[in-house]
Motif scaffolding. Structure first.
Motif, short mmCIF file in Angstrom:
data_model
loop_
_atom_site.label_atom_id
_atom_site.label_comp_id
_atom_site.label_asym_id
_atom_site.label_seq_id
_atom_site.Cartn_x
_atom_site.Cartn_y
_atom_site.Cartn_z
N HIS A 1 0.84 -1.18 0.00
CA HIS A 1 0.00 0.00 0.00
C HIS A 1 0.88 1.23 0.00
O HIS A 1 1.73 1.40 0.86
CB HIS A 1 -0.91 -0.03 1.22
N GLN A 2 0.71 2.08 -0.97
CA GLN A 2 1.46 3.31 -1.07
C GLN A 2 0.63 4.43 -0.45
O GLN A 2 -0.57 4.55 -0.71
CB GLN A 2 1.77 3.63 -2.53
N THR A 3 1.26 5.23 0.37
CA THR A 3 0.56 6.30 1.09
C THR A 3 0.74 7.62 0.35
O THR A 3 1.83 7.96 -0.05
CB THR A 3 1.13 6.43 2.52
N ALA A 4 -0.36 8.34 0.21
CA ALA A 4 -0.31 9.68 -0.39
C ALA A 4 0.35 10.63 0.61
O ALA A 4 0.24 10.45 1.82
CB ALA A 4 -1.71 10.16 -0.73
N THR A 5 1.03 11.63 0.09
CA THR A 5 1.75 12.56 0.96
C THR A 5 0.83 13.38 1.85
O THR A 5 1.27 13.92 2.85
CB THR A 5 2.64 13.52 0.14
N ASN A 6 -0.44 13.45 1.51
CA ASN A 6 -1.40 14.21 2.33
C ASN A 6 -2.35 13.30 3.10
O ASN A 6 -3.34 13.76 3.63
CB ASN A 6 -2.16 15.20 1.47
N GLU A 7 -2.04 12.01 3.18
CA GLU A 7 -2.86 11.06 3.92
C GLU A 7 -2.30 10.91 5.34
O GLU A 7 -1.11 10.69 5.54
CB GLU A 7 -2.85 9.70 3.21
N ALA A 8 -3.17 11.04 6.33
CA ALA A 8 -2.75 10.94 7.73
C ALA A 8 -2.26 9.53 8.04
O ALA A 8 -2.80 8.54 7.52
CB ALA A 8 -3.88 11.33 8.66
N PHE A 9 -1.26 9.44 8.89
CA PHE A 9 -0.61 8.18 9.23
C PHE A 9 -1.61 7.12 9.69
O PHE A 9 -1.62 6.00 9.18
CB PHE A 9 0.44 8.44 10.33
N PHE A 10 -2.46 7.44 10.65
CA PHE A 10 -3.40 6.46 11.16
C PHE A 10 -4.51 6.15 10.16
O PHE A 10 -5.00 5.02 10.11
CB PHE A 10 -3.97 6.89 12.52
N ASP A 11 -4.89 7.12 9.35
CA ASP A 11 -5.88 6.88 8.29
C ASP A 11 -5.34 5.92 7.24
O ASP A 11 -6.10 5.21 6.58
CB ASP A 11 -6.30 8.18 7.62
N ALA A 12 -4.02 5.88 7.10
CA ALA A 12 -3.37 5.01 6.11
C ALA A 12 -3.12 3.61 6.68
O ALA A 12 -2.45 2.80 6.05
CB ALA A 12 -2.07 5.63 5.65
N GLY A 13 -3.63 3.35 7.88
CA GLY A 13 -3.46 2.03 8.48
C GLY A 13 -2.36 1.94 9.50
O GLY A 13 -2.02 0.85 9.96
N GLY A 14 -1.78 3.08 9.87
CA GLY A 14 -0.72 3.10 10.86
C GLY A 14 -1.23 2.73 12.24
O GLY A 14 -2.40 2.89 12.54
N SER A 15 -0.34 2.24 13.08
CA SER A 15 -0.67 1.88 14.46
C SER A 15 0.37 2.53 15.38
O SER A 15 1.38 3.07 14.92
CB SER A 15 -0.63 0.37 14.63
N SER A 16 0.13 2.43 16.66
CA SER A 16 1.07 3.02 17.61
C SER A 16 2.44 2.34 17.51
O SER A 16 3.48 3.01 17.63
CB SER A 16 0.54 2.95 19.03
N LEU A 17 2.48 1.05 17.25
CA LEU A 17 3.76 0.36 17.10
C LEU A 17 4.48 0.79 15.83
O LEU A 17 5.69 0.97 15.83
CB LEU A 17 3.57 -1.15 17.11
N LEU A 18 3.72 0.97 14.75
CA LEU A 18 4.34 1.46 13.51
C LEU A 18 4.82 2.89 13.67
O LEU A 18 5.84 3.27 13.10
CB LEU A 18 3.35 1.35 12.35
N LEU A 19 4.10 3.69 14.45
CA LEU A 19 4.52 5.07 14.70
C LEU A 19 5.85 5.07 15.45
O LEU A 19 6.76 5.84 15.10
CB LEU A 19 3.46 5.82 15.51
N LEU A 20 5.98 4.21 16.43
CA LEU A 20 7.24 4.11 17.16
C LEU A 20 8.37 3.67 16.24
O LEU A 20 9.48 4.21 16.28
CB LEU A 20 7.10 3.15 18.34
N ASP A 21 8.10 2.71 15.38
CA ASP A 21 9.10 2.25 14.41
C ASP A 21 9.51 3.39 13.46
O ASP A 21 10.69 3.59 13.20
CB ASP A 21 8.55 1.06 13.62
N LEU A 22 8.53 4.13 12.98
CA LEU A 22 8.81 5.27 12.10
C LEU A 22 9.68 6.30 12.81
O LEU A 22 10.67 6.79 12.25
CB LEU A 22 7.50 5.92 11.64
N PHE A 23 9.34 6.60 14.06
CA PHE A 23 10.12 7.54 14.85
C PHE A 23 11.57 7.08 14.99
O PHE A 23 12.51 7.87 14.77
CB PHE A 23 9.47 7.70 16.23
#
Length: 70
Positions: A1-23
């Motif tokens: 799944h490719q995320t649009a640059t204006n799509e919010a992280f959680f709206d794109a299927g992100g989770s708190s664990l993925l957010l931590l990984d991204l950070f």
């Protein structure tokens, strides 16, 4: 799944664990200091990039290119 640059992280299927990984992955390649809370405050690629650029302008720093390290 490719995320649009204006799509919010959680709206794109992100989770708190993925957010931590991204950070964890972004911290070494972004040349300005930021906290995980900034990823929540600026949830799209476009908004986070704007935040980083404003910090760069304030500090005279620049984003490090993740692919080259420069």
């Amino acid at each position: 799944h490719q995320t649009a640059t204006n799509e919010a992280f959680f709206d794109a299927g992100g989770s708190s664990l993925l957010l931590l990984d991204l950070f964890i992955r972004l911290r070494p390649v972004i040349s300005v200091p930021f906290d995980i809370s900034h990823l929540l405050q600026y949830p799209t690629i476009v908004s986070f990039a704007g935040f980083v650029r404003s910090r760069e302008n304030a500090q005279g720093a620049s984003i490090v290119n993740a692919s080259t390290g420069h």
